[in-house]
Design a protein around this motif. Structure first.
Motif, short mmCIF file in Angstrom:
data_model
loop_
_atom_site.label_atom_id
_atom_site.label_comp_id
_atom_site.label_asym_id
_atom_site.label_seq_id
_atom_site.Cartn_x
_atom_site.Cartn_y
_atom_site.Cartn_z
N PHE A 61 1.89 1.85 -3.50
CA PHE A 61 0.77 2.43 -4.26
C PHE A 61 0.62 3.92 -3.99
O PHE A 61 0.38 4.71 -4.90
CB PHE A 61 -0.53 1.70 -3.92
CG PHE A 61 -0.69 0.36 -4.59
CD1 PHE A 61 0.31 -0.17 -5.40
CD2 PHE A 61 -1.85 -0.38 -4.41
CE1 PHE A 61 0.16 -1.39 -6.02
CE2 PHE A 61 -2.01 -1.61 -5.03
CZ PHE A 61 -1.00 -2.11 -5.83
N LYS A 62 0.73 4.31 -2.73
CA LYS A 62 0.53 5.71 -2.36
C LYS A 62 1.58 6.63 -2.99
O LYS A 62 1.32 7.82 -3.21
CB LYS A 62 0.54 5.86 -0.84
CG LYS A 62 -0.70 5.29 -0.15
CD LYS A 62 -0.60 5.44 1.36
CE LYS A 62 -1.85 4.92 2.04
NZ LYS A 62 -1.75 5.00 3.53
N LYS A 63 2.74 6.08 -3.27
CA LYS A 63 3.80 6.87 -3.88
C LYS A 63 3.67 6.90 -5.41
O LYS A 63 4.41 7.62 -6.08
CB LYS A 63 5.16 6.29 -3.50
CG LYS A 63 5.48 6.40 -2.01
CD LYS A 63 6.79 5.69 -1.67
CE LYS A 63 7.07 5.74 -0.17
NZ LYS A 63 8.31 5.00 0.18
N SER A 64 2.76 6.12 -5.95
CA SER A 64 2.59 6.05 -7.40
C SER A 64 1.72 7.21 -7.87
O SER A 64 1.05 7.86 -7.08
CB SER A 64 1.92 4.72 -7.79
OG SER A 64 0.52 4.77 -7.55
N VAL B 45 -5.42 5.69 -5.65
CA VAL B 45 -5.39 4.59 -4.69
C VAL B 45 -6.67 4.63 -3.87
O VAL B 45 -6.79 5.41 -2.93
CB VAL B 45 -4.16 4.68 -3.76
CG1 VAL B 45 -4.11 3.47 -2.82
CG2 VAL B 45 -2.87 4.77 -4.58
N GLU C 103 0.83 -1.21 0.00
CA GLU C 103 0.00 0.00 0.00
C GLU C 103 0.86 1.26 0.00
O GLU C 103 0.54 2.26 -0.66
CB GLU C 103 -0.94 0.01 1.21
CG GLU C 103 -1.98 1.11 1.14
CD GLU C 103 -3.02 0.96 2.23
OE1 GLU C 103 -4.21 1.18 1.94
OE2 GLU C 103 -2.65 0.61 3.37
N GLU C 104 1.99 1.21 0.68
CA GLU C 104 2.90 2.35 0.68
C GLU C 104 3.45 2.59 -0.72
O GLU C 104 3.61 3.73 -1.16
CB GLU C 104 4.04 2.11 1.68
CG GLU C 104 3.61 2.13 3.13
CD GLU C 104 3.01 3.48 3.52
OE1 GLU C 104 3.73 4.50 3.41
OE2 GLU C 104 1.83 3.51 3.91
N ASP D 273 -9.78 3.51 -1.23
CA ASP D 273 -9.81 2.87 0.09
C ASP D 273 -9.81 1.36 -0.11
O ASP D 273 -10.39 0.82 -1.06
CB ASP D 273 -11.08 3.27 0.84
CG ASP D 273 -11.11 4.75 1.18
OD1 ASP D 273 -10.02 5.37 1.20
OD2 ASP D 273 -12.21 5.28 1.41
N SER E 8 -7.59 -0.57 -1.16
CA SER E 8 -7.03 -0.96 -2.45
C SER E 8 -6.15 -2.20 -2.35
O SER E 8 -5.86 -2.84 -3.36
CB SER E 8 -6.19 0.18 -3.03
OG SER E 8 -5.10 0.48 -2.18
#
Length: 429
Positions: free
Chosen positions: A153-156, A160, A150-151, A162, A164
């Protein structure tokens, strides 16, 4: 972030423009749970949009990047193409190195950036759903892996949503794979058409799904094996079940008797399914196992089959109807048929259950000739035979259509989830 997530598993990135606070939707679907609050009706002005879905299985992580085109408002978008790639091993192999596991996802995510125009990145959601590999891990370790993903993804640059990242309920794998196959083969485009059952054999779990034709099947089937849902203006009542621990690789450990001993430091597990000379190590689910052939005991098909039979006999429900049905079979059914030359890798092929047994006998009774590159080949073919015949109760003559792709689209549950999502957004034929 939740460990288990049962709603729609593939989210489409469309050209919508609405906020989470103003987006509402009726929930009248067969999924239990809540659709992602970030999902909004598709803006009818959109013509092309994308969806990114990661399937984190026990043996590898796979990415599907779908491209959809909607030519006319209110009509179901057309699936224009799919980009598919995978990496091995799966996330569960990084049970004690979650950051390293997440890095394998990063590499696939970079592929999606190359495939999707930059102008669509911010409105293209990215989702990862893990299957049996992570279901078998201790919850804390599985959560650590999912957190690191998830981390990433958040940097992509992608959207993203909820929830995900999470673990999918095994029963949905079978249902959505059935939808995928029967949509791609045209069976769900109209009423009254005959459908095909589906069989999926993963590393840690296996699924069976079909549409019962006889009232007797419905009456004699455990209630939690039946699921009703609506799709494409029709209602289907499916027989479906996922058996955790009955995937091909988990079955190897069960056959060896290794599951109860937690790796058994220093102990070598032996089997009549393996060549006598074999002494090796194997890591599965983050645990290292030593295994080898019977140095003095019996080997060959008869003795191997007796071992795998103990894994499945009396442990699976056997609907009588399947003996006269036809099924699509994929994943390890397909792979092992390819490995032994029974079908072509690109084209697939049609086999009967008895063909797996015939090949198992040939391999197991000639272990030295067949096992140099794949020592588990005898065990795997024997297990597949036992699973089909003594587990599910198929007849020797049951026809299996083995395929990796239908109309150049990967089989599996991803596309089925996508079309179900489209229906939930109010788009239909």
């Amino acid at each position: 972030m939740r460990a288990h997530w049962s709603p729609v598993l593939v989210i489409l990135g469309a050209t919508w423009a609405c906020s989470r606070s103003v987006c509402h939707r009726e929930q009248s679907t067969w999924f239990q749970g809540v659709f992602l609050s970030s999902m909004c009706p598709i803006n009818v002005s959109a013509s092309t949009y994308y969806g990114i879905m990661f399937d984190a299985g026990s043996t590898g992580t796979r990415i599907h990047v779908y491209t959809f085109v909607q030519k006319n408002p209110g009509q179901l978008p057309i699936l224009e193409g799919e980009i598919f790639e995978s990496v091995k091993p799966g996330l569960s192999a990084f049970v004690d190195e979650p950051k390293q596991g997440a890095e394998t996802v990063q590499g696939l995510l970079d592929l999606a950036k190359d495939a999707i125009p930059q102008s669509h990145w911010k409105r293209t959601p990215v989702v990862l759903k893990a299957t049996a590999g992570l279901r078998l891990l201790p919850e804390q370790k599985a959560q650590a892996l999912l957190f690191e993903v998830e981390e990433i993804f958040k940097k992509s640059p992608f959207l993203v949503p909820d929830d995900s990242v999470g673990i999918m309920d095994g029963s949905y794998e079978g249902i959505l794979a059935w939808v995928t196959v029967n949509f791609l083969t045209g069976q769900l485009r109209g009423r009254g058409q005959e459908t095909m059952g589906t069989l999926d054999l993963g590393g840690a779990s296996t699924q069976i799904t079909f549409l019962p034709q006889f009232q007797k099947t419905l009456e004699q089937t455990p209630r939690d094996y039946l699921t009703s849902f609506e799709m494409f203006n029709s209602t289907y009542k499916l027989y479906t079940h996922s058996y955790l621990g009955f995937g091909l690789k988990a079955a190897r450990l069960a056959t060896l008797g290794a599951l109860e001993m937690e790796g058994a430091d220093g102990h070598t597990f032996r089997s009549a399914c393996l060549p006598r000379w074999l002494e090796a190590e194997w890591v599965f689910g983050g645990v290292k196992y030593k295994y080898g052939g019977n140095q003095e005991g019996d080997v060959g098909f008869e003795h191997c089959y007796a071992e795998v039979l103990r894994v499945v006999q009396g442990k699976l429900h056997q609907p009588e109807e399947v003996r006269r049905s036809s099924f699509y079979a994929f994943s390890y059914y397909y792979d092992r048929a390819v490995d032994t030359g029974m079908i072509d890798y690109e084209k697939g092929g049609v086999l009967k259950v008895e063909d797996f047994e015939r090949k198992a006998k040939e391999v197991c009774d000639n272990l030295e000739a067949f096992s140099s590159e794949s020592p588990f080949l005898c065990m795997d073919l024997s297990y597949i035979t036992a699973l089909l015949k003594d587990g599910f109760g198929f007849a020797d003559s049951t026809v299996l259509q083995l395929t990796k792709k239908v109309n150049n689209i990967e089989t599996g549950w991803a596309l089925g989830a996508t079309f179900h999502l489209l229906q939930s957004l109010g788009i239909s034929y």
